[in-house]
Design a protein around this motif. Structure first.
Motif, PDB file in Angstrom:
ATOM      1  N   TRP A  30      34.970  40.453  39.658  1.00  0.00           N
ATOM      2  CA  TRP A  30      36.371  40.610  39.255  1.00  0.00           C
ATOM      3  C   TRP A  30      36.849  39.471  38.360  1.00  0.00           C
ATOM      4  O   TRP A  30      38.019  39.382  38.023  1.00  0.00           O
ATOM      5  N   GLY A  32      37.101  37.504  34.957  1.00  0.00           N
ATOM      6  CA  GLY A  32      36.927  37.679  33.510  1.00  0.00           C
ATOM      7  C   GLY A  32      36.105  36.577  32.851  1.00  0.00           C
ATOM      8  O   GLY A  32      35.150  36.851  32.131  1.00  0.00           O
ATOM      9  N   PRO A  33      36.464  35.293  33.107  1.00  0.00           N
ATOM     10  CA  PRO A  33      35.677  34.218  32.490  1.00  0.00           C
ATOM     11  C   PRO A  33      34.193  34.272  32.886  1.00  0.00           C
ATOM     12  O   PRO A  33      33.337  33.811  32.137  1.00  0.00           O
ATOM     13  N   ILE A  58      29.280  35.425  44.467  1.00  0.00           N
ATOM     14  CA  ILE A  58      29.954  34.729  45.577  1.00  0.00           C
ATOM     15  C   ILE A  58      30.525  35.700  46.628  1.00  0.00           C
ATOM     16  O   ILE A  58      30.741  35.310  47.772  1.00  0.00           O
ATOM     17  N   ASP A  69      30.880  24.556  48.503  1.00  0.00           N
ATOM     18  CA  ASP A  69      32.301  24.327  48.317  1.00  0.00           C
ATOM     19  C   ASP A  69      32.834  24.938  47.028  1.00  0.00           C
ATOM     20  O   ASP A  69      33.648  24.324  46.325  1.00  0.00           O
ATOM     21  N   ILE A  70      32.357  26.126  46.697  1.00  0.00           N
ATOM     22  CA  ILE A  70      32.823  26.787  45.471  1.00  0.00           C
ATOM     23  C   ILE A  70      34.268  27.237  45.682  1.00  0.00           C
ATOM     24  O   ILE A  70      34.569  27.962  46.628  1.00  0.00           O
ATOM     25  N   MET A  71      35.180  26.789  44.821  1.00  0.00           N
ATOM     26  CA  MET A  71      36.596  27.130  44.950  1.00  0.00           C
ATOM     27  C   MET A  71      37.144  27.709  43.662  1.00  0.00           C
ATOM     28  O   MET A  71      38.358  27.808  43.464  1.00  0.00           O
ATOM     29  N   SER A  72      36.245  28.054  42.753  1.00  0.00           N
ATOM     30  CA  SER A  72      36.668  28.626  41.480  1.00  0.00           C
ATOM     31  C   SER A  72      35.425  29.261  40.856  1.00  0.00           C
ATOM     32  O   SER A  72      34.323  28.757  41.045  1.00  0.00           O
ATOM     33  N   VAL A  73      35.619  30.358  40.154  1.00  0.00           N
ATOM     34  CA  VAL A  73      34.492  30.947  39.418  1.00  0.00           C
ATOM     35  C   VAL A  73      34.888  31.112  37.955  1.00  0.00           C
ATOM     36  O   VAL A  73      36.053  31.364  37.681  1.00  0.00           O
ATOM     37  N   GLN A  87      27.811  19.516  37.739  1.00  0.00           N
ATOM     38  CA  GLN A  87      28.639  20.646  38.144  1.00  0.00           C
ATOM     39  C   GLN A  87      29.720  20.862  37.099  1.00  0.00           C
ATOM     40  O   GLN A  87      30.249  19.899  36.541  1.00  0.00           O
ATOM     41  N   VAL A  89      33.182  23.609  36.101  1.00  0.00           N
ATOM     42  CA  VAL A  89      34.028  24.721  36.530  1.00  0.00           C
ATOM     43  C   VAL A  89      34.682  25.367  35.322  1.00  0.00           C
ATOM     44  O   VAL A  89      35.161  24.656  34.435  1.00  0.00           O
ATOM     45  N   LEU A  91      35.090  28.467  32.121  1.00  0.00           N
ATOM     46  CA  LEU A  91      34.378  28.938  30.932  1.00  0.00           C
ATOM     47  C   LEU A  91      34.112  27.768  29.988  1.00  0.00           C
ATOM     48  O   LEU A  91      35.036  27.054  29.621  1.00  0.00           O
ATOM     49  N   LYS A  92      32.852  27.574  29.631  1.00  0.00           N
ATOM     50  CA  LYS A  92      32.476  26.464  28.757  1.00  0.00           C
ATOM     51  C   LYS A  92      31.620  26.985  27.609  1.00  0.00           C
ATOM     52  O   LYS A  92      30.864  27.929  27.791  1.00  0.00           O
TER      53      LYS A  92
END
Lengths: 101, 307
Positions: A30, A32-33, A58, A69-73, A87, A89, A91-92
């Motif tokens: 779900w 988008g990035p 995830i 400890d993933i808190m953002s996708v 690490q 977080v 879109l790069k």
């Protein structure tokens, strides 16, 4: 090399015991990035056989997401010799992802 | 001789790729420079309901990709690279990237906007460790937890409402004593059992170990400070246009937007500004794409005069 789908059953062997550095893309359907970063991850996998490129969904692998400890996708992790060495977080651009390795 | 593009578009969101569809379809040699991936801010939105033609809604990333493909069908080239410097004043415009210097007869600026940050010391470091700018993206990680939303506009209110359905408690911290958000948000937010408000308050510190543990807020009406526990901080204080590159060359208003009317013409002839980066009253995907068509029209007119 194609991207390896990692789950809790093959995580130990494929990631922690890998003899190559591992790039993991934690993603969700779900997000988008995550869709935007995915083709870049695929390209890196094709272009850099010296890196093992993995994806972890995830929602299906909540234990692994919690463990790290993933808190953002999307979250990208670089793992060497079983340890997280880098690490990022969000879109790069591809060159920034490559700089993490 | 070095290649000179007819049109270089900086930014691959809806305004940028619509410009490119029009200019390349009109036969102009067009390059889009995009630093990350097509779609711009749209990629953060999983469901877009207000772009016509998609009765079942459309995914923002998919829409961005389709716009890119549409432009490339007519010969637009895309280069993934970040612009580090521009010179727009000369007749031949130069655009510097880490991958080389590019030349163009005309430039369409479509660099869009990004989430504003609070500017606190540890904010950047805590992104993804409790600090977020997109509740729709990261909200799910705070299921059953306490989160704080900073801001009082429409997007802050929408974020707070979204989070109130997932989280144990939502605290809205706003610097005024009432929401700036449209009325439609007020009632459901004020009615929600698990939403609390900290009015007249601003964040002075994010309290964190490795991840966010709380925030320190200052109440400007009472002159007091207090610490509140929170597992996540969603910052929703508006957007800032990406115009740093153009300062000193183009006319820019006090909020950082490039000054251009409906023609999208900027203070330099042959340079156009489209989408969220331009001074305009309504910033939507449809108004961004509309700008693309206008910019192409006037870029064609300009290119005809110099050839």
């Amino acid at each position: 090399m194609s991207v390896l789908l990692v789950n809790k059953n093959n995580f130990q062997k494929e990631v922690l015991e890998s003899d190559r550095p591992v790039l993991i893309d934690f993603w969700a359907s779900w997000c988008g990035p995550c869709k935007a970063i995915s083709p870049m991850i695929d390209e890196i996998s094709e272009e850099h056989p010296e890196i093992k490129v993995c994806k972890i969904n995830i929602d299906e692998e909540q234990e692994l997401a919690t463990q790290f400890d993933i808190m953002s996708v999307p979250t990208l992790l670089v793992i060497k010799d079983g340890k997280v060495v880098n690490q990022s977080v969000g879109l790069k651009p591809k060159n920034q992802i490559l700089q993490m390795l | 001789m070095e290649k000179i593009y007819d049109v270089i578009v900086i930014g691959g969101g809806p305004a940028g790729y619509t410009s490119a569809i029009y200019t390349s379809r009109a036969g102009f040699d067009t390059l889009v420079l995009e630093k990350v991936s097509a779609g711009g801010q749209m990629t953060q939105t999983p469901q877009i309901d207000n772009y016509p033609g998609f009765p079942e809604s459309v995914d923002g990333y998919a829409l961005g990709s389709k716009m890119q493909q549409g432009a490339e069908r007519f010969g637009t080239k895309t280069m993934q690279s970040e612009v580090i410097e521009v010179n727009l004043k000369d007749k031949i415009k130069t655009i510097k990237t880490p991958d080389g210097v590019l030349l163009a007869h005309s430039v369409i600026i479509a660099t869009g906007a990004e989430h504003k940050h609070l500017g606190l010391e540890n904010e950047e470091k805590l992104i993804g460790k409790g600090v977020g700018y997109c509740a729709a993206c990261d909200g799910i990680f705070y299921k059953g937890k306490t989160v704080t939303v900073i801001g009082g506009g429409n997007s802050a209110a929408a974020d707070a409402l979204f989070l109130s359905k997932i989280c144990e408690k939502v605290i809205v911290v706003h610097r005024r004593d009432t929401l700036r958000a449209e009325k439609v948000y007020h009632e459901p937010l004020l009615k929600a059992q698990n939403v609390e408000f900290e009015w007249n308050s601003t964040v002075c510190e994010i309290l964190a170990d490795n991840k966010v543990m709380g925030i320190k807020i200052k109440n400007s009406a009472q002159g007091t400070e207090k610490e509140i526990h929170t597992d996540g901080v969603f910052i929703s204080i508006g957007r800032a246009p990406q115009t740093e590159l153009f300062r000193g060359q183009l006319d820019i208003d006090k909020n950082g937007y490039i000054i251009a009317d409906e023609t999208t013409k900027t203070s330099i002839s042959g340079v156009f500004a489209v989408g969220d980066v331009r001074t305009k009253p309504v910033r939507q995907i449809v108004t961004a794409t509309a700008d693309g068509a206008c910019a192409s029209h006037f870029a064609e007119e300009y290119l005809a005069t110099i050839q």
